[in-house]
Design a protein around this motif. Sequence first.
Motif, PDB file in Angstrom:
ATOM      1  N   SER A 269       0.857  -1.190   0.000  1.00 20.49           N
ATOM      2  CA  SER A 269       0.000   0.000   0.000  1.00 20.49           C
ATOM      3  C   SER A 269       0.890   1.236   0.000  1.00 20.49           C
ATOM      4  CB  SER A 269      -0.926  -0.001   1.223  1.00 20.49           C
ATOM      5  OG  SER A 269      -1.793   1.097   1.205  1.00 20.49           O
ATOM      6  N   PRO A 270       1.256   1.752  -1.169  1.00 16.38           N
ATOM      7  CA  PRO A 270       2.162   2.908  -1.216  1.00 16.38           C
ATOM      8  C   PRO A 270       1.578   4.168  -0.596  1.00 16.38           C
ATOM      9  CG  PRO A 270       2.038   1.793  -3.350  1.00 16.38           C
ATOM     10  CD  PRO A 270       0.946   1.226  -2.504  1.00 16.38           C
ATOM     11  N   ASP A 271       0.241   4.298  -0.515  1.00 16.09           N
ATOM     12  CA  ASP A 271      -0.358   5.501   0.036  1.00 16.09           C
ATOM     13  C   ASP A 271      -0.497   5.467   1.552  1.00 16.09           C
ATOM     14  OD1 ASP A 271      -2.180   3.448  -0.092  1.00 16.09           O
ATOM     15  OD2 ASP A 271      -3.903   4.764  -0.351  1.00 16.09           O
ATOM     16  N   LEU A 272      -0.097   4.393   2.201  1.00 14.35           N
ATOM     17  CA  LEU A 272      -0.165   4.308   3.658  1.00 14.35           C
ATOM     18  C   LEU A 272       1.016   5.086   4.234  1.00 14.35           C
ATOM     19  CD1 LEU A 272      -1.665   3.082   6.079  1.00 14.35           C
ATOM     20  CD2 LEU A 272      -0.201   1.079   5.882  1.00 14.35           C
ATOM     21  N   VAL A 273       0.728   6.193   4.894  1.00 13.45           N
ATOM     22  CA  VAL A 273       1.771   7.115   5.329  1.00 13.45           C
ATOM     23  C   VAL A 273       2.764   6.466   6.289  1.00 13.45           C
ATOM     24  CG1 VAL A 273       2.181   9.256   6.600  1.00 13.45           C
ATOM     25  CG2 VAL A 273       0.351   9.140   4.910  1.00 13.45           C
ATOM     26  N   PRO A 274       2.352   5.767   7.355  1.00 10.91           N
ATOM     27  CA  PRO A 274       3.349   5.160   8.245  1.00 10.91           C
ATOM     28  C   PRO A 274       4.225   4.132   7.535  1.00 10.91           C
ATOM     29  CG  PRO A 274       1.189   5.228   9.283  1.00 10.91           C
ATOM     30  CD  PRO A 274       0.982   5.582   7.864  1.00 10.91           C
ATOM     31  N   ALA A 276       5.105   4.210   4.339  1.00 10.86           N
ATOM     32  CA  ALA A 276       6.058   4.948   3.501  1.00 10.86           C
ATOM     33  C   ALA A 276       7.187   5.530   4.341  1.00 10.86           C
ATOM     34  CB  ALA A 276       5.322   6.053   2.747  1.00 10.86           C
ATOM     35  N   VAL A 277       6.866   6.063   5.506  1.00  9.99           N
ATOM     36  CA  VAL A 277       7.898   6.629   6.383  1.00  9.99           C
ATOM     37  C   VAL A 277       8.867   5.552   6.842  1.00  9.99           C
ATOM     38  CG1 VAL A 277       8.279   7.757   8.597  1.00  9.99           C
ATOM     39  CG2 VAL A 277       6.438   8.541   7.111  1.00  9.99           C
ATOM     40  N   MET A 278       8.331   4.406   7.246  1.00  6.38           N
ATOM     41  CA  MET A 278       9.200   3.333   7.717  1.00  6.38           C
ATOM     42  C   MET A 278      10.048   2.770   6.584  1.00  6.38           C
ATOM     43  SD  MET A 278       8.156  -0.087   9.877  1.00  6.38           S
ATOM     44  CE  MET A 278       7.552   0.924  11.214  1.00  6.38           C
ATOM     45  N   ALA A 279       9.471   2.635   5.400  1.00 10.65           N
ATOM     46  CA  ALA A 279      10.247   2.130   4.265  1.00 10.65           C
ATOM     47  C   ALA A 279      11.347   3.124   3.888  1.00 10.65           C
ATOM     48  CB  ALA A 279       9.323   1.881   3.084  1.00 10.65           C
ATOM     49  N   ALA A 280      11.041   4.426   3.908  1.00  9.94           N
ATOM     50  CA  ALA A 280      12.058   5.422   3.585  1.00  9.94           C
ATOM     51  C   ALA A 280      13.206   5.390   4.582  1.00  9.94           C
ATOM     52  CB  ALA A 280      11.416   6.809   3.554  1.00  9.94           C
ATOM     53  N   ARG A 281      12.894   5.271   5.840  1.00  5.76           N
ATOM     54  CA  ARG A 281      13.965   5.194   6.842  1.00  5.76           C
ATOM     55  C   ARG A 281      14.769   3.912   6.698  1.00  5.76           C
ATOM     56  NH1 ARG A 281      10.220   7.682  11.741  1.00  5.76           N
ATOM     57  NH2 ARG A 281      10.542   9.891  11.175  1.00  5.76           N
ATOM     58  N   SER A 282      14.126   2.852   6.253  1.00  3.20           N
ATOM     59  CA  SER A 282      14.875   1.625   5.989  1.00  3.20           C
ATOM     60  C   SER A 282      15.859   1.824   4.838  1.00  3.20           C
ATOM     61  CB  SER A 282      13.912   0.486   5.667  1.00  3.20           C
ATOM     62  OG  SER A 282      13.022   0.246   6.736  1.00  3.20           O
ATOM     63  N   TYR A 283      15.424   2.519   3.780  1.00  2.00           N
ATOM     64  CA  TYR A 283      16.330   2.815   2.666  1.00  2.00           C
ATOM     65  C   TYR A 283      17.443   3.755   3.107  1.00  2.00           C
ATOM     66  CZ  TYR A 283      13.309   0.590  -0.823  1.00  2.00           C
ATOM     67  OH  TYR A 283      12.602  -0.322  -1.566  1.00  2.00           O
ATOM     68  N   ILE A 284      17.121   4.714   3.981  1.00  2.00           N
ATOM     69  CA  ILE A 284      18.157   5.625   4.477  1.00  2.00           C
ATOM     70  C   ILE A 284      19.202   4.836   5.263  1.00  2.00           C
ATOM     71  CG2 ILE A 284      18.586   7.551   6.039  1.00  2.00           C
ATOM     72  CD1 ILE A 284      15.827   8.634   5.274  1.00  2.00           C
ATOM     73  N   ALA A 285      18.749   3.877   6.077  1.00  2.00           N
ATOM     74  CA  ALA A 285      19.696   3.050   6.824  1.00  2.00           C
ATOM     75  C   ALA A 285      20.567   2.205   5.903  1.00  2.00           C
ATOM     76  CB  ALA A 285      18.942   2.164   7.802  1.00  2.00           C
ATOM     77  N   GLN A 286      20.048   1.855   4.734  1.00  2.00           N
ATOM     78  CA  GLN A 286      20.815   1.092   3.755  1.00  2.00           C
ATOM     79  C   GLN A 286      21.641   1.983   2.835  1.00  2.00           C
ATOM     80  OE1 GLN A 286      18.087  -1.436   1.619  1.00  2.00           O
ATOM     81  NE2 GLN A 286      17.243  -2.333   3.486  1.00  2.00           N
ATOM     82  N   ASP A 287      21.651   3.306   3.094  1.00  2.00           N
ATOM     83  CA  ASP A 287      22.368   4.271   2.279  1.00  2.00           C
ATOM     84  C   ASP A 287      21.843   4.260   0.838  1.00  2.00           C
ATOM     85  OD1 ASP A 287      24.073   6.304   1.742  1.00  2.00           O
ATOM     86  OD2 ASP A 287      25.861   5.045   1.482  1.00  2.00           O
ATOM     87  N   LYS A 288      20.500   4.291   0.726  1.00  2.00           N
ATOM     88  CA  LYS A 288      19.854   4.364  -0.575  1.00  2.00           C
ATOM     89  C   LYS A 288      18.923   5.573  -0.591  1.00  2.00           C
ATOM     90  CE  LYS A 288      19.922  -0.645  -1.377  1.00  2.00           C
ATOM     91  NZ  LYS A 288      19.100  -1.854  -1.638  1.00  2.00           N
ATOM     92  N   PRO A 289      19.484   6.785  -0.638  1.00  2.48           N
ATOM     93  CA  PRO A 289      18.633   7.986  -0.556  1.00  2.48           C
ATOM     94  C   PRO A 289      17.695   8.139  -1.738  1.00  2.48           C
ATOM     95  CG  PRO A 289      20.889   8.576  -1.110  1.00  2.48           C
ATOM     96  CD  PRO A 289      20.908   7.115  -0.767  1.00  2.48           C
ATOM     97  N   ARG A 290      18.096   7.664  -2.909  1.00  2.22           N
ATOM     98  CA  ARG A 290      17.233   7.800  -4.072  1.00  2.22           C
ATOM     99  C   ARG A 290      15.953   6.984  -3.909  1.00  2.22           C
ATOM    100  NH1 ARG A 290      20.009   7.276  -9.846  1.00  2.22           N
ATOM    101  NH2 ARG A 290      21.038   9.109  -8.913  1.00  2.22           N
ATOM    102  N   ASP A 307       4.714  13.836   8.570  1.00  2.40           N
ATOM    103  CA  ASP A 307       5.697  12.770   8.785  1.00  2.40           C
ATOM    104  C   ASP A 307       6.492  12.468   7.526  1.00  2.40           C
ATOM    105  OD1 ASP A 307       4.749  12.671  11.322  1.00  2.40           O
ATOM    106  OD2 ASP A 307       3.534  10.855  11.047  1.00  2.40           O
ATOM    107  N   LEU A 308       5.858  12.603   6.368  1.00  2.00           N
ATOM    108  CA  LEU A 308       6.573  12.401   5.117  1.00  2.00           C
ATOM    109  C   LEU A 308       7.636  13.475   4.926  1.00  2.00           C
ATOM    110  CD1 LEU A 308       3.549  11.529   2.785  1.00  2.00           C
ATOM    111  CD2 LEU A 308       5.145   9.932   3.841  1.00  2.00           C
ATOM    112  N   ALA A 309       7.300  14.717   5.248  1.00  2.00           N
ATOM    113  CA  ALA A 309       8.274  15.794   5.132  1.00  2.00           C
ATOM    114  C   ALA A 309       9.430  15.602   6.105  1.00  2.00           C
ATOM    115  CB  ALA A 309       7.584  17.140   5.374  1.00  2.00           C
ATOM    116  N   ALA A 310       9.124  15.148   7.323  1.00  2.00           N
ATOM    117  CA  ALA A 310      10.188  14.912   8.297  1.00  2.00           C
ATOM    118  C   ALA A 310      11.133  13.808   7.818  1.00  2.00           C
ATOM    119  CB  ALA A 310       9.584  14.552   9.647  1.00  2.00           C
TER     120      ALA A 310
END
Length: 501
Positions: A269-274, A276-290, A307-310
């Motif tokens: 569910s890409p539109d689920l805000v929590p 998306a935030v958790m997946a983005a932080r997972s990519y950040i932890a993997q050094d995948k900013p793109r 939360d998305l902006a943060a």
Amino acid sequence: MLWSLIKIVLFVVLVAALAWGAGFLLESEGGIQLTVAGTEYTLGPLQSVIAVLLLMLAVWVLLKIVSLLSAVWHFLNGDETALSRYFDRNRERKGYEALSDGLMALASGEGQVAMAKAAKADRYLKRPALTNLLTAQAAELAGDRRKAERTYRKLVEDEKTRFVGVRGIMKQKLADGDTETALKLAEKAFALKPKHEETGDTLLKLQAEKHDWTGARGTLQAKYKNGHLPRDVHKRRDAVLALSEAREVIDEGNSVEAREAAIEANRLSPDLVPAAVMAARSYIAQDKPRNASKVLQKAWSVQPHPDLAAAFAEIQPDETPPQRIKRFRALTKSQPDHPETKMLLAELHIANEDFPEARRALGNLVETDPSARSVTLMAAIERGEGAPDTVVKGWLTRALNVSRGPQWICENCHHIHAEWVPICENCKSFDTLEWKTPPLSEVAMPSGVQMLPLIVGAPETTPTEGALSTRTEDIEEAELVTEPEKPTEPETPKKAPDPTA
């Protein structure tokens, strides 16, 4: 009492009518003449009526005798149950009549009457599969929970009625608050009849309350296969369960599994805000900013959220304000007219100390759709542009009277949550939280009249009264933006209030 009196009156009227009819027939002339074997018989009017009644009785008896002889004939020809069916036919009729009366009493809310009719039906029919269910429901209606549970246990012993018995005991345990036992019974009932929609919903709710996310996802998949859920609803709730499972994995400290679970939840569910935030932080932890940026941009295009902006800011935490404004254009270009986008751009320009641009970014939002956040941003802009304290305090005063903006609200009970959770904290419903603005009356905040002295301070008094004027220095220290240095101007003294006013 009135019905008893009516029945007595009707009985008296019937007896009087029969007596009058008999007297009328005795006084009447004529009759019926019968000739049998050369002998002639003459019957009077009353005798004729009695003869007709006797003839009808004789025909009925003859039919019964014929039915009995037919049953004997079938029995002699090998049908071993012919005679038993003949003698049980009357009992079955009485039993089904009692069963029908019991169902009517149950529908009418008469528990005791329904229990009595169920006992009578059981005595005549000897079919517990029919009568035990009526007895159990009647006992529940009458408040006899022990008898209801005993009857449900009898239903469990029969394979044909096992599901009904398990479901009945499960409902009793839910009413008693014994969710542990109710969960086990729900699992058993769902295994017996997986296509039963109500049982599936109950099992899913209990599994979610117990944080059995894996089992809940299995139940959700079974409901989808049975056609009880649309495809989009199934994907959304499966994503919620995957997100909840990912949160528990993060709490346990399994970083690799947590990243995979978060990315899986966002994929569902890409539109689920929590998610998306958790997946983005997972990519950040993997050094995948793109990858993190793509996830957040896709979620922002559907539902802009703070939360998305943060999370988008966490991709490059050490950048300067101008660099951040430039990078955030990729996020804000998808929803330029959304209130969240306008407030986000205003915050970025305030951080860059570009207050005129912040005002242009905020636009007329404080007039068309004011919220506590947008009005506070306007107060910060006024402070940054060097507006008088009265103007800034006026905006802060207004912030207490407007809505707090969108929040996580349960669609079922309208309870407001500080953060997103899969299960409502108030009504325990699953996946009912929505990001929207609550009614202003539901915001737990004092009114502006009550909070006004805390913002503008106490009224200033004249020197002749011997009182010191009070100023609200604490409000100025709590501002989000530091006031730029400007030449001080002499303050115009205020006039003392008119005593006659």
